[in-house]
Scaffold this active site. Sequence first.
Site, PDB file in Angstrom:
ATOM      1  N   MET A  30       0.845  -1.194   0.000  1.00  0.00           N
ATOM      2  CA  MET A  30       0.000   0.000   0.000  1.00  0.00           C
ATOM      3  C   MET A  30       0.886   1.252   0.000  1.00  0.00           C
ATOM      4  O   MET A  30       0.451   2.339   0.386  1.00  0.00           O
ATOM      5  CB  MET A  30      -0.941   0.001   1.216  1.00  0.00           C
ATOM      6  CG  MET A  30      -1.878  -1.208   1.205  1.00  0.00           C
ATOM      7  SD  MET A  30      -3.415  -0.941   2.081  1.00  0.00           S
ATOM      8  CE  MET A  30      -2.822  -0.654   3.725  1.00  0.00           C
ATOM      9  N   GLY A  31       2.152   1.099  -0.422  1.00  0.00           N
ATOM     10  CA  GLY A  31       3.062   2.243  -0.444  1.00  0.00           C
ATOM     11  C   GLY A  31       3.574   2.548   0.957  1.00  0.00           C
ATOM     12  O   GLY A  31       3.521   1.695   1.844  1.00  0.00           O
ATOM     13  N   LEU A  33       6.670   2.946   1.630  1.00  0.00           N
ATOM     14  CA  LEU A  33       7.649   1.838   1.681  1.00  0.00           C
ATOM     15  C   LEU A  33       8.773   2.087   2.687  1.00  0.00           C
ATOM     16  O   LEU A  33       9.234   3.218   2.852  1.00  0.00           O
ATOM     17  CB  LEU A  33       8.253   1.615   0.289  1.00  0.00           C
ATOM     18  CG  LEU A  33       7.274   1.285  -0.837  1.00  0.00           C
ATOM     19  CD1 LEU A  33       8.036   0.927  -2.115  1.00  0.00           C
ATOM     20  CD2 LEU A  33       6.327   0.145  -0.449  1.00  0.00           C
ATOM     21  N   GLY A  36      11.244  -2.948   5.489  1.00  0.00           N
ATOM     22  CA  GLY A  36      10.493  -4.213   5.492  1.00  0.00           C
ATOM     23  C   GLY A  36      10.023  -4.556   4.083  1.00  0.00           C
ATOM     24  O   GLY A  36      10.192  -5.688   3.599  1.00  0.00           O
ATOM     25  N   HIS A  37       9.439  -3.570   3.400  1.00  0.00           N
ATOM     26  CA  HIS A  37       8.997  -3.809   2.013  1.00  0.00           C
ATOM     27  C   HIS A  37      10.201  -4.155   1.126  1.00  0.00           C
ATOM     28  O   HIS A  37      10.113  -5.014   0.244  1.00  0.00           O
ATOM     29  CB  HIS A  37       8.335  -2.552   1.439  1.00  0.00           C
ATOM     30  CG  HIS A  37       7.062  -2.156   2.126  1.00  0.00           C
ATOM     31  ND1 HIS A  37       6.966  -1.058   2.935  1.00  0.00           N
ATOM     32  CD2 HIS A  37       5.826  -2.720   2.120  1.00  0.00           C
ATOM     33  CE1 HIS A  37       5.731  -0.940   3.392  1.00  0.00           C
ATOM     34  NE2 HIS A  37       5.017  -1.943   2.928  1.00  0.00           N
ATOM     35  N   GLY A 147       4.987  -9.857   4.120  1.00  0.00           N
ATOM     36  CA  GLY A 147       5.779  -9.791   5.353  1.00  0.00           C
ATOM     37  C   GLY A 147       5.148 -10.594   6.479  1.00  0.00           C
ATOM     38  O   GLY A 147       3.922 -10.702   6.567  1.00  0.00           O
ATOM     39  N   GLN A 148       5.993 -11.124   7.355  1.00  0.00           N
ATOM     40  CA  GLN A 148       5.482 -11.900   8.505  1.00  0.00           C
ATOM     41  C   GLN A 148       4.989 -11.000   9.639  1.00  0.00           C
ATOM     42  O   GLN A 148       4.416 -11.466  10.599  1.00  0.00           O
ATOM     43  CB  GLN A 148       6.576 -12.833   9.036  1.00  0.00           C
ATOM     44  CG  GLN A 148       6.810 -14.002   8.111  1.00  0.00           C
ATOM     45  CD  GLN A 148       8.087 -14.760   8.423  1.00  0.00           C
ATOM     46  OE1 GLN A 148       8.690 -14.581   9.476  1.00  0.00           O
ATOM     47  NE2 GLN A 148       8.510 -15.593   7.485  1.00  0.00           N
ATOM     48  N   LYS A 149       5.239  -9.697   9.526  1.00  0.00           N
ATOM     49  CA  LYS A 149       4.759  -8.804  10.584  1.00  0.00           C
ATOM     50  C   LYS A 149       3.234  -8.872  10.660  1.00  0.00           C
ATOM     51  O   LYS A 149       2.652  -8.890  11.730  1.00  0.00           O
ATOM     52  CB  LYS A 149       5.201  -7.377  10.335  1.00  0.00           C
ATOM     53  CG  LYS A 149       4.603  -6.495  11.382  1.00  0.00           C
ATOM     54  CD  LYS A 149       4.987  -5.077  11.242  1.00  0.00           C
ATOM     55  CE  LYS A 149       4.051  -4.254  12.064  1.00  0.00           C
ATOM     56  NZ  LYS A 149       2.759  -4.110  11.426  1.00  0.00           N
ATOM     57  N   THR A 186       4.502   1.183   8.170  1.00  0.00           N
ATOM     58  CA  THR A 186       4.185   2.502   7.618  1.00  0.00           C
ATOM     59  C   THR A 186       3.500   3.355   8.683  1.00  0.00           C
ATOM     60  O   THR A 186       3.687   4.569   8.743  1.00  0.00           O
ATOM     61  CB  THR A 186       3.270   2.324   6.396  1.00  0.00           C
ATOM     62  OG1 THR A 186       3.932   1.452   5.495  1.00  0.00           O
ATOM     63  CG2 THR A 186       2.981   3.644   5.701  1.00  0.00           C
TER      64      THR A 186
HETATM   65  O1  PAF Z   1       0.063  -5.570   3.810  1.00  0.00           O
HETATM   66  C1  PAF Z   1      -0.362  -4.717   3.006  1.00  0.00           C
HETATM   67  O2  PAF Z   1       0.332  -3.758   2.639  1.00  0.00           O
HETATM   68  C2  PAF Z   1      -1.771  -4.859   2.463  1.00  0.00           C
HETATM   69  O3  PAF Z   1      -2.622  -5.375   3.411  1.00  0.00           O
HETATM   70  C3  PAF Z   1      -1.832  -5.645   1.141  1.00  0.00           C
HETATM   71  C4  PAF Z   1      -1.389  -7.090   1.331  1.00  0.00           C
HETATM   72  C5  PAF Z   1      -0.963  -4.989   0.094  1.00  0.00           C
HETATM   73  C6  PAF Z   1      -3.278  -5.669   0.637  1.00  0.00           C
HETATM   74  O4  PAF Z   1      -3.777  -4.391   0.427  1.00  0.00           O
END
Ligand code: PAF
Length: 279
Positions: A30-31, A33, A36-37, A147-149, A186
């Site tokens: 969902m941006g 970033l 972790g991303h 992610g596992q978080k 985020t």
């Molecule tokens: O973890 C996220 O960022 C969101 O829940 C996901 C998996 C992208 C779905 O919108």
Amino acid sequence: MQTFTNVQLLQNTLDDWRAQGQSIAFVPTMGGLHAGHLSLVALAKQKADKVIVSVFVNPTQFGKDEDFDQYPNTLEQDTLQLEQHQVDGLFTPSAQQIYPQGLGSYIKVGAIGDVLCGISRPGHFQGVAQVVYNLLEIVKPDMAIFGQKDYQQLLVIKQMAAQYFPAVEVLSQPTVREKDGLAMSTRNQYLSIKERQIAPHLYQALLQAKQDYLNNASVEVLTANAEKILEKGFKVDYLEVLDANTLMQITDNTSEIAILFSVFLGSTRLIDNIIFNKG
Ligand code: PAF
């Protein structure tokens, strides 16, 4: 890096890559970033020839009093970071592209979505399962990485993918933490300076709970010790010790334990977990 806002143009490129025999890894986000991303992107790059990242703030996974309207929009920085990490494609669709038939959801989540955050955030996992379903339907990757978080989310997605996209491998990466132990999120941006100083106690409480569990402490003692650590500033949503595969009570068949905590710090909700072998 190519940026796509349009499903058809993205799919044309994906088809070209497939025709060239290239494998595709997909990282939905969902941006907003953070490292972790970027660890998900790193795994994607290791595992596949081409990497697609999506940035889409999914309205259907937010409750009506939640932070959909405030959710950080950092697309410019996100784009730069993804370019630096040599991502091949960035997909930034509109809600219309993801939900051409409207925002309804029909994917069944099942019992795994009924506990923990499923209770605190009714409808949340329904929204997550639906958007990931719609994204997988568009991208049709060889693998998708999470992610596992967001551990419960990971299980919900694994279950949904096993049912509807058996050819897609769902992979995960461990939680990335700040130096002081706070899980990267985020939503950490919402914390005031004072809250940010308190926030690492959440991980301290998890570590204590794991130690207590390994020392055969009762759930009551474990919970009381965690609450003691959290009593300075946190409001507890849930503190649970469960079977990591089912998110049900631990039984003789349990092989892995999940300790999952959800708390509020001011108005910010933080979740974190530790997963380990029952031993
Ligand atoms: O973890 C996220 O960022 C969101 O829940 C996901 C998996 C992208 C779905 O919108």
